[in-house]
Design an enzyme around this catalytic site. Sequence first.
Site: not given
Length: 234
Positions: A104, A111
């Site tokens: 994650e 991002h």
Amino acid sequence: MPYYGYYYDPTYALVLIGAVLSILASAKVNSTYRKFSRVRSMTGMTGAQAAERILYQAGIRDVRVEHVRGSLTDHYDPSSKVIRLSDDTYNSPSVAAVGVAAHECGHVLQHHEGYVPLKIRTALVPAANIGSTLGIPLILIGILLGASQVLISVGIWVFALAVLFQLVTLPVEFDASRRAVRILDSQGILTGTEVGQCRKVLHAAALTYVAAAAASILQLLRLVMLFGGGRRRD
């Protein structure tokens, strides 16, 4: 379009193949995760602690790590800038939990860096939601209205958007896993054989995305075979 009979349609084999692939992939990830969730990492670091350390080392201060209920419900929410780790991951010091948490974090780094495939996937989310929700209903409505080829074709194209989303997801997930393994190794969060064990967990998880994409492609192929010929089914 050829008539296959009310009770027999050979294109159902495509749906069956997709279902079998999904079941096998799910069984693989569950068994692999269970196996390595029983292996405690040498550092004793929990999934949450590993995620926080990775983010800190990367200089990322605006992403929180939170607990979310459920099993393997781990995800990164870019809109809220939150990593949510499940019951199986947040407080567990296992190799599996640390690997999932690092995965994650891999999405956070994507991002943060403006990783292009992630941007494309994010842009496709609204279209994919429409495709998965309205594709099949549009086709069924087209059939009920006397095999309206316009509605059927629209339904197929809309469903194809959901398939495209599944395909774009693959490089995003594989890249996040590669980042996770590399970071865990370089920062010493996992050591020795633990790195290989983590790689097995993330590889098994990636297979679920491959199976989902394959099942979607097979479903789209079936729809094209049944309704894409432009002729009404007799």
